[in-house]
Design a protein around this motif. Sequence first.
Motif, short mmCIF file in Angstrom:
data_model
loop_
_atom_site.label_atom_id
_atom_site.label_comp_id
_atom_site.label_asym_id
_atom_site.label_seq_id
_atom_site.Cartn_x
_atom_site.Cartn_y
_atom_site.Cartn_z
N MET A 1 0.84 -1.20 0.00
CA MET A 1 0.00 0.00 0.00
C MET A 1 0.87 1.24 0.00
O MET A 1 1.96 1.24 0.56
N ASN A 2 0.34 2.29 -0.59
CA ASN A 2 1.12 3.51 -0.67
C ASN A 2 1.33 4.18 0.68
O ASN A 2 2.34 4.81 0.93
N GLU A 3 0.33 4.06 1.57
CA GLU A 3 0.41 4.85 2.80
C GLU A 3 1.51 4.36 3.72
O GLU A 3 2.14 5.13 4.42
N GLU A 4 1.74 3.08 3.73
CA GLU A 4 2.72 2.56 4.68
C GLU A 4 3.72 1.66 3.97
O GLU A 4 3.38 0.86 3.12
N LYS A 5 4.97 1.82 4.33
CA LYS A 5 6.04 0.96 3.83
C LYS A 5 7.03 0.79 4.97
O LYS A 5 7.58 1.76 5.45
N SER A 6 7.19 -0.45 5.40
CA SER A 6 8.09 -0.73 6.53
C SER A 6 7.68 0.06 7.77
O SER A 6 8.53 0.54 8.51
N GLY A 7 6.37 0.20 7.97
CA GLY A 7 5.86 0.88 9.15
C GLY A 7 5.94 2.38 9.11
O GLY A 7 5.62 3.05 10.09
N VAL A 8 6.38 2.96 7.98
CA VAL A 8 6.50 4.40 7.85
C VAL A 8 5.25 4.96 7.18
O VAL A 8 4.83 4.45 6.15
N LYS A 9 4.67 5.98 7.77
CA LYS A 9 3.51 6.63 7.15
C LYS A 9 3.99 7.56 6.05
O LYS A 9 4.85 8.41 6.26
N LEU A 10 3.45 7.37 4.85
CA LEU A 10 3.91 8.10 3.68
C LEU A 10 2.92 9.19 3.29
O LEU A 10 1.72 9.05 3.48
N ARG A 11 3.45 10.26 2.72
CA ARG A 11 2.64 11.38 2.24
C ARG A 11 3.05 11.70 0.81
O ARG A 11 4.23 11.65 0.46
N ALA A 12 2.08 12.02 -0.04
CA ALA A 12 2.34 12.31 -1.44
C ALA A 12 2.87 13.72 -1.61
O ALA A 12 2.31 14.68 -1.07
N ILE A 13 3.98 13.84 -2.37
CA ILE A 13 4.60 15.12 -2.67
C ILE A 13 4.66 15.27 -4.18
O ILE A 13 5.03 14.33 -4.89
N LEU A 14 4.32 16.45 -4.68
CA LEU A 14 4.44 16.74 -6.10
C LEU A 14 5.59 17.71 -6.32
O LEU A 14 5.64 18.78 -5.71
N HIS A 15 6.51 17.34 -7.21
CA HIS A 15 7.61 18.21 -7.61
C HIS A 15 7.32 18.69 -9.04
O HIS A 15 7.25 17.89 -9.97
N PHE A 16 7.12 19.99 -9.20
CA PHE A 16 6.88 20.56 -10.53
C PHE A 16 8.24 20.79 -11.18
O PHE A 16 8.98 21.69 -10.81
N LEU A 17 8.54 19.99 -12.18
CA LEU A 17 9.91 19.94 -12.71
C LEU A 17 10.24 21.08 -13.65
O LEU A 17 11.41 21.38 -13.86
N ASN A 18 9.23 21.69 -14.26
CA ASN A 18 9.52 22.75 -15.23
C ASN A 18 8.62 23.96 -15.02
O ASN A 18 8.06 24.50 -15.94
N SER A 19 8.51 24.37 -13.76
CA SER A 19 7.65 25.51 -13.44
C SER A 19 8.32 26.84 -13.71
O SER A 19 7.72 27.89 -13.59
N GLY A 20 9.62 26.80 -14.05
CA GLY A 20 10.32 28.05 -14.36
C GLY A 20 11.24 28.49 -13.25
O GLY A 20 12.06 29.39 -13.43
N TYR A 21 11.12 27.88 -12.07
CA TYR A 21 12.00 28.17 -10.95
C TYR A 21 12.72 26.90 -10.56
O TYR A 21 12.62 25.87 -11.22
N ASP A 22 13.45 26.94 -9.43
CA ASP A 22 13.91 25.70 -8.84
C ASP A 22 12.66 24.89 -8.50
O ASP A 22 11.56 25.41 -8.47
N LEU A 23 12.83 23.62 -8.21
CA LEU A 23 11.68 22.74 -8.02
C LEU A 23 10.64 23.37 -7.12
O LEU A 23 10.91 23.77 -6.00
N ASP A 24 9.43 23.49 -7.64
CA ASP A 24 8.30 23.94 -6.85
C ASP A 24 7.63 22.70 -6.28
O ASP A 24 7.28 21.78 -7.02
N VAL A 25 7.47 22.63 -4.97
CA VAL A 25 7.04 21.40 -4.31
C VAL A 25 5.79 21.68 -3.49
O VAL A 25 5.71 22.69 -2.78
N ILE A 26 4.81 20.77 -3.58
CA ILE A 26 3.64 20.86 -2.69
C ILE A 26 3.37 19.48 -2.11
O ILE A 26 3.74 18.45 -2.68
N LYS A 27 2.72 19.49 -0.96
CA LYS A 27 2.29 18.26 -0.30
C LYS A 27 0.80 18.11 -0.53
O LYS A 27 0.03 19.05 -0.32
#
Length: 245
Positions: A1-27
């Motif tokens: 499952m995406n939420e847990e791996k090896s007991g770690v709670k995971l959260r989805a992060i989006l990295h905008f690779l070509n937004s015109g700046y350094d990586l623009d990141v949102i959770k």
Amino acid sequence: MNEEKSGVKLRAILHFLNSGYDLDVIKLRMAGTIFGRESGDIILKDNEVSSTHCQIQYIKKDYYIFDMNSSNGTIVNGAKVIKQKLEDGDRILIGKTEILFKLEDEKQVRHISTISSAMKEFNAGHDKTSIVDTLLENEIKNNQKWEVLLSVTYSDGSQEDYRLQQNTIFIGRATSFGKFEDDSDISRRHLLIKLNDNGEVFIEDEGSTNGSYLNGKRIRGIHLVSPSDEIKLGSCRLRIQSFSR
């Protein structure tokens, strides 16, 4: 499952690779995130992006991306998708915007805001994609409660209205309300109706035998609907609108 791996709670992060700046990141929030050129949580100023293009939803501990019948499609790892479970490292292309989908330890990404830090305007007239942050307003609206008014016209001409307070509603012959079980052209679990945090209503056919129709056209993927739109299942016609409560 995406939420847990090896007991770690995971959260989805989006990295905008070509937004015109350094990586623009949102959770990503647990609520659905909609991308579009004119309507949505994240607005992409790009003529190759449809008005309402696609959506990422968190469903049963996994993240899924849904194309919303966009003109140019939603691309994941080079392939067009209608509905796709997202995995760590997937690359998403929406118009000209390339996004890297990552799953990170929740404890390590608390500093990343769910509010995009992307530019409000940049290089007007250039060929690049600008990302306009509208998530703050939507976060404020999250406390607002919504209900659905479902107006149904049955094959015998009778009409009924149903007020429902769920954010997710399934329509079909197995539905606990209405007279859908009398229509053999309707599948047991035919149509999904879903509200987002802003009270917008979306529908998705659930793989029904005879299909779902929006304003006379058979649908695939997720579709935004307005109160004036007519949805047809078998011989039943539906109109849907949301109200704050």
